[in-house]
Design an enzyme around this catalytic site. Structure first.
Site, PDB file in Angstrom:
ATOM      1  N   ASP A 113       0.819  -1.120  -0.003  1.00 57.35           N
ATOM      2  CA  ASP A 113       0.055  -0.285  -0.035  1.00 57.35           C
ATOM      3  C   ASP A 113       0.906   1.267  -0.135  1.00 57.35           C
ATOM      4  OD1 ASP A 113      -1.837  -1.867   0.475  1.00 57.35           O
ATOM      5  OD2 ASP A 113      -1.909  -1.305   2.706  1.00 57.35           O
TER       6      ASP A 113
HETATM    7  N1  URA Z   1      -1.247  -5.992   3.856  1.00 58.48           N
HETATM    8  C1  URA Z   1      -1.634  -4.799   3.809  1.00 58.48           C
HETATM    9  O1  URA Z   1      -2.741  -4.537   4.633  1.00 58.48           O
HETATM   10  N2  URA Z   1      -1.007  -3.860   3.161  1.00 58.48           N
HETATM   11  C2  URA Z   1       0.106  -3.959   2.648  1.00 58.48           C
HETATM   12  O2  URA Z   1       0.730  -3.012   1.930  1.00 58.48           O
HETATM   13  C3  URA Z   1       0.621  -5.240   2.730  1.00 58.48           C
HETATM   14  C4  URA Z   1      -0.056  -6.314   3.323  1.00 58.48           C
END
Ligand code: URA
Length: 244
Positions: A113
């Site tokens: 993310d």
């Molecule tokens: N899980 C998440 O919530 N975000 C990420 O970036 C990776 C795994």
């Protein structure tokens, strides 16, 4: 001797983002391309694409970029998106500009993310990408999460159960492993890569992830010296460690 694919020099260099074939011919004419320290003038010449080409070919005095089949380890900073298309800062902006025009293109193996930092592997090797994300391989991804509220004590069992269902989904999560560092900090290892998985797992327990950082992918970890925003090429051995 191993047999390597061959390519015309102009085709090879334009697939690596150095310019159009015409621009590459002009570059050669101006003495900007050398192979084994000799000017390479005929860009229609076919050469074997050996892995050591970057040590033998120079473009304007600089070592040739890595040839296709590379993998890059990036310490992803916060605030950058793992997408080729979205607005704003993209992880690809960190790499040399001409790499945007490489063919095959470089893509992230899975995504982090925008507000997640840490270990991200990018590659132009479609086979490698599919092997890492294949659910059959169960490659373990370990995240360090800082939580808004103290753990309630049942999370490790819930995550390990193989029964936890995320909101809006109809298949339970595979078992995941929780290591507790403090009541608001954990290491969580998962083998799947569902959308916002770690954040949604804690949301399912009534908590909220405030900070998220990926520390490892299989047996590959972020080296200490690789600061956020820095990257390095992975060796064959380091790539293999992903599957250990
Ligand atoms: N899980 C998440 O919530 N975000 C990420 O970036 C990776 C795994």
């Amino acid at each position: 001797m191993a047999k390597f694919p061959t390519s015309r020099v102009d085709k090879l260099l334009s697939s690596m983002g150095y310019g159009s074939r015409r621009e590459i011919a002009q570059m050669a004419k101006a003495g900007g391309i050398t192979l084994d320290a000799a000017d390479l003038l005929d860009v229609t010449k076919r050469i074997p694409i050996t892995p050591d080409l970057p040590t033998r070919m120079k473009i304007d005095g600089e070592a040739l970029d890595p040839v296709a089949g590379m993998a890059i380890l990036l310490n992803k900073p916060l605030g950058m998106t793992c997408s080729h298309k979205e607005e704003g800062a993209l992880v690809y902006d960190i790499l040399p500009d001409r790499w945007r025009w490489r063919n095959p293109a470089i893509s992230t193996i899975g995504r982090l993310d925008k507000q997640t930092s840490g270990l991200l592997v990018l590659t132009d090797d479609g086979d490698l990408l599919h092997r890492v994300i294949s659910p059959k391989r169960h490659v373990k991804k370990t995240y360090r999460a800082k939580l808004a509220r103290p753990l309630n004590g049942s999370e490790a069992d819930q995550f390990a159960s193989g029964l936890l269902m995320l909101e809006g989904e109809n298949k339970p999560l595979a078992p995941a492993e929780l290591d507790i560092i403090s009541e608001t900090e954990v290491l969580l290892s998962v083998t799947e890569g569902r959308y916002h998985q770690v954040r949604r797992m804690f949301a399912a327990t009534g908590n909220h992830v405030e900070e998220l950082h990926r520390e490892s992918l299989g047996g590959l970890s972020l080296p200490d010296g690789l600061a956020p925003g820095q990257w390095k090429l992975l060796s064959g051995e380091e790539i293999a460690s992903i599957f250990q």
